[in-house]
Design an enzyme around this catalytic site. Structure first.
Site, short mmCIF file in Angstrom:
data_model
loop_
_atom_site.label_atom_id
_atom_site.label_comp_id
_atom_site.label_asym_id
_atom_site.label_seq_id
_atom_site.Cartn_x
_atom_site.Cartn_y
_atom_site.Cartn_z
CG ASP B 288 -1.92 1.16 1.26
OD1 ASP B 288 -3.27 0.74 1.21
OD2 ASP B 288 -1.50 2.18 1.43
CD GLU B 332 -4.62 3.99 -0.86
OE1 GLU B 332 -5.80 3.76 -1.62
OE2 GLU B 332 -4.53 4.17 0.22
#
Lengths: 350, 422
Positions: B288, B332
């Site tokens: 991430d 993300e």
């Protein structure tokens, strides 16, 4: 000496049998061997017999052949026989046709073996009978409505010279007497045909009363039909005939036949006399190679009776033909071949 | 295909021709017979007249000369003419001569002529009567009629024979050959040429037209079929391309070209199964980008997207091309699936990537400043009784741990951990 006669007639025909008998008698008196062959009126047979004779072996051939130019076969028969070196002589009827004459020439000219001709003067018979007939018509005044005598003629045939000459003789008599010749028909020497023809003629010319015929048989035929019409020959009509038959003499005797001429049958016999003389070196050439002699006589009933007495059975043995021969009778300068002479000559022998 | 009774054109034609010929025969025969009848009838009277005038002079002479045999001969001569059945001559003197068949007197026509006299034509010597037999006329008529019919029939027979022969040779046989050819023609033999057994000297006729037409049709059919095949192939390939694109679209993320979560859910169980079956290692790296929300808020989504693209490029560079695969799991969040890889190896990979992102991944902003980013990683290895969810959860837990420990790090910590500092 041997002679063959080629008889053109029938073996039962009175005229030609009489002719043969006359020749037999002559042959007998002259010592000639005679053979007679009948052609039975068949002209082809005449030629056939001529060929047969020509084909015979030399020993069996006759010295002479006597011919009659009936039906115009003479020229051809002459050619056949001459080619076989057989001597020939024409009796009764010679070469008269111009065409034939061109081929044959005169006797002894082209055909050396053709010795000569002896013919009866056929016109005579026609002339004499017609004249007698007309004479009778005049005396009995058998004129037609035009005031003239009328005559019908039944002639023989159209080709034989004898027939023609007899008719010419008749025409001559008719012309002389100023008679009307209604018509000439040809009966072929035949009784039955003449009978039928006469029926027509009587219908066609009902006023004519004189009927002339070329021989006896045709005259008899014409008489029969006249009788059949109810007429009486010799009384309401007159008939003439030629030939010396017994029936003709009977008719002459009875009056139904008005005029009769005959005797020419003897021509053959006289021909034999000429050949006899020729054979014995007495040639007839000085009198002419082709002789035309009157041998007819007009029979009266009296002459007829006489004839019948002498030759009633057609037997002429009573006649001595040696008397006519120049060879046997050097005193004779000219032949005398009349029938009348025959009758009287016979008398002398009696 | 309905089975129909064959009715050959030839027999139809023959029947028609026969019908018309018979009609013609009757018409022509009748016409000719009628004309013949007229001619014969005319001739008939003329013949009798001629016969009469030919014989009258002879009869005249024969009657005048009274030659019954000649008259009878003349009658016999006259009777040689078959049209005259009976002759009667009557002389004006009454004699009658007859000849011929008395039985045929009844149905005859009587014609009478006067016979003039030979010397004087104004007079007559008799009459001659002819009986003309009309049955002869009828026989003659019938004879001529029969001859005409025979003539026409013979002619017709020849016409028939010619028609039949020509039809057989030029129509029936070639047509049968054509029909047999077409019947036996298979779709895959369309190229087979039609060859009729015909004599070349017969010339070019309708049959040749048909054959040529057939050839043309064969050619165009073949061309058409070939075109169709090419078209189908083209369309199929287009479709395949479209399908491929569609599939790609359905399993990848449009922005980063990484696989999407759908594909992960579909492929991951098979990957686990394979690892279990072959006793192989399988590891997951859950990563991430740190403070990504802040980047988006601060620099805009365009910069955010550039960061995402650059980040995935960085991931891809460090992975084995055909073995490892990357999935964009969330906004993300990415998961890297590393087959044949132990936890230790996976941790090394994750660490190497973390360091590379930290030190090398920079984005040039519009104002000219450089933007540095970091990322956090959670790694999990496949364990017994693991499934996809448990494995993802374990990796996620590790990621959470890394985040909570200050980000820019890899969890669990591998020993020895080389910490390079922020």
């Amino acid at each position: 000496m041997t002679v063959t006669f080629l008889n053109p007639g029938k073996s039962d025909e009175i005229y030609w049998v009489t002719a043969s008998n006359g020749m037999s008698a002559a042959a007998h008196s002259l010592g000639i061997h005679l053979e007679v062959i009948y052609s039975e009126r068949d002209h082809l047979k005449t030629l056939e017999y001529a060929k047969q004779i020509a084909a015979r072996p030399a020993g069996k051939r006759p010295d002479y052949v006597i011919l009659s130019n009936d039906y115009a076969v003479g020229a051809e028969a002459l050619r056949i026989l001459d080619a076989a070196n057989i001597k020939t002589f024409f009796a009764y009827s010679g070469i008269n046709d111009a065409g034939d004459r061109e081929k044959t020439g005169m006797p002894r000219q082209f055909y050396k073996g053709w010795l000569g001709v002896l013919e009866p003067q056929a016109e005579d018979a026609g002339y004499q009978t017609a004249r007698a007939l007309i004479q009778r018509g005049k005396t009995e005044k058998m004129f037609s409505s035009d005031g003239k005598l009328h005559l019908l003629a039944i002639a023989g045939d159209r080709s034989t010279a004898t027939s023609y000459k007899r008719t010419e003789g008749m025409r001559k008599a008719v012309a002389e007497a100023n008679v009307v010749l209604d018509q000439v028909v040809y009966g072929d020497w035949n009784r039955a045909k003449a009978q039928e023809q006469s029926v027509w003629l009587y219908q066609r010319y009902p006023q004519t009363r004189l009927i002339w015929a070329g021989n006896d048989l045709m005259s008899f035929g014409a008489m029969e039909s006249w009788r059949a019409r109810g007429g009486k020959p010799g009384r309401d009509a007159h008939f003439s005939a030629i030939n010396t038959s017994a029936e003709a003499f009977t008719a002459l005797e009875s009056g139904s036949l008005t005029a009769l001429a005959g005797g020419h049958f003897i021509t053959g016999a006289f021909g034999l006399v000429m050949l006899y003389d020729y054979h014995h070196g007495k040639d007839f050439a000085d009198e002419g190679l082709e002789q035309n002699r009157s041998m007819f006589i007009l029979f009266t009933p009296e002459v007829a009776r006489r004839y019948q007495q002498l030759f009633g059975a057609q037997n002429f043995e009573k006649v001595d033909f040696r008397k006519f021969s120049k060879y046997l009778n050097p005193a004779i300068k000219k032949y005398d071949f009349s029938f009348r002479h025959l009758l009287t000559q016979s008398d002398q022998r009696k | 295909m309905s089975k129909q009774v064959l009715q050959p054109i030839a027999s139809l034609l023959i029947r028609r021709v026969f019908k018309w010929v018979i009609l013609c025969v009757i018409c022509i025969s009748s016409l000719q017979a009628w004309l013949n009848y007229r001619a014969i009838e005319e001739n008939f009277t003329m013949t009798v007249d001629d016969v009469a005038h030919a014989h009258l002079p002879l009869l005249s002479v024969a009657i005048w000369d009274i030659e019954p045999q000649t008259i009878q001969k003349q009658i016999d001569l006259i009777l040689k003419n078959k049209t005259i059945s009976y002759v009667a001559i009557k002389a004006s003197t009454g004699q009658q001569f007859t000849g011929g068949d008395v039985n045929r007197l009844g149905n005859g026509q009587h014609m009478k002529f006067n016979i003039p006299a030979p010397a004087d034509a104004s007079k007559t010597v008799g009459t001659v009567e002819f009986v003309v037999d009309k049955t002869i006329l009828r026989k003659e008529l019938l004879r001529s009629f029969i001859i005409v019919i025979i003539e026409v029939i013979i002619l017709s027979i020849f016409i028939f024979m010619a028609v039949v022969a020509i039809l057989r040779r030029d129509l029936e046989k070639p047509m049968r050959q054509l029909a047999d050819f077409v019947k036996n023609l298979q779709a895959n033999q369309l190229a087979t040429k039609l060859e009729l057994k015909r004599k070349p000297e017969d010339g070019y006729n309708e049959i040749d037209l048909v054959v040529d037409g057939f050839h043309t049709m064969q050619d165009s059919l073949q061309k058409h079929i070939a075109n169709q095949d090419a078209l189908v192939a083209e369309r199929t390939s287009q479709l395949e391309t479209a399908m491929k694109t569609l599939k790609q679209l359905s399993i990848t993320d449009g922005l980063t070209s990484c696989y999407n979560r759908l594909l992960f859910n579909e492929r991951m169980p098979a990957e686990i199964q394979r690892a279990v079956r072959y006793q192989r290692h399988l590891s997951l790296v859950f990563c991430d980008i740190d403070f990504f929300k802040k980047i988006n808020d601060e620099y805009g989504h365009a910069v955010g997207d550039t960061v995402l693209i650059a980040f995935t490029q960085c991931l891809a560079d460090e992975l084995r091309a055909d073995v490892d695969w990357i999935v964009r799991y969330g906004g993300e969040e990415f998961i890297m699936v590393l087959p044949e890889t132990s936890l230790l190896a996976a941790l090394e990979v994750a660490e190497r990537i973390r360091q590379k992102v930290e030190h090398q991944l920079t984005i040039r902003l519009a104002n000219g400043n450089m933007l540095h980013i970091t990322a956090s990683f959670g790694v999990a290895q496949l364990q017994a009784a693991d499934n996809m969810e448990s494995m993802v959860q374990r990796a996620d837990e590790c990621l959470y741990k890394a985040k909570s420990q200050g980000r820019n790090r890899v969890q669990p910590m591998a020993a020895p951990v080389i910490y390079l500092g922020p």
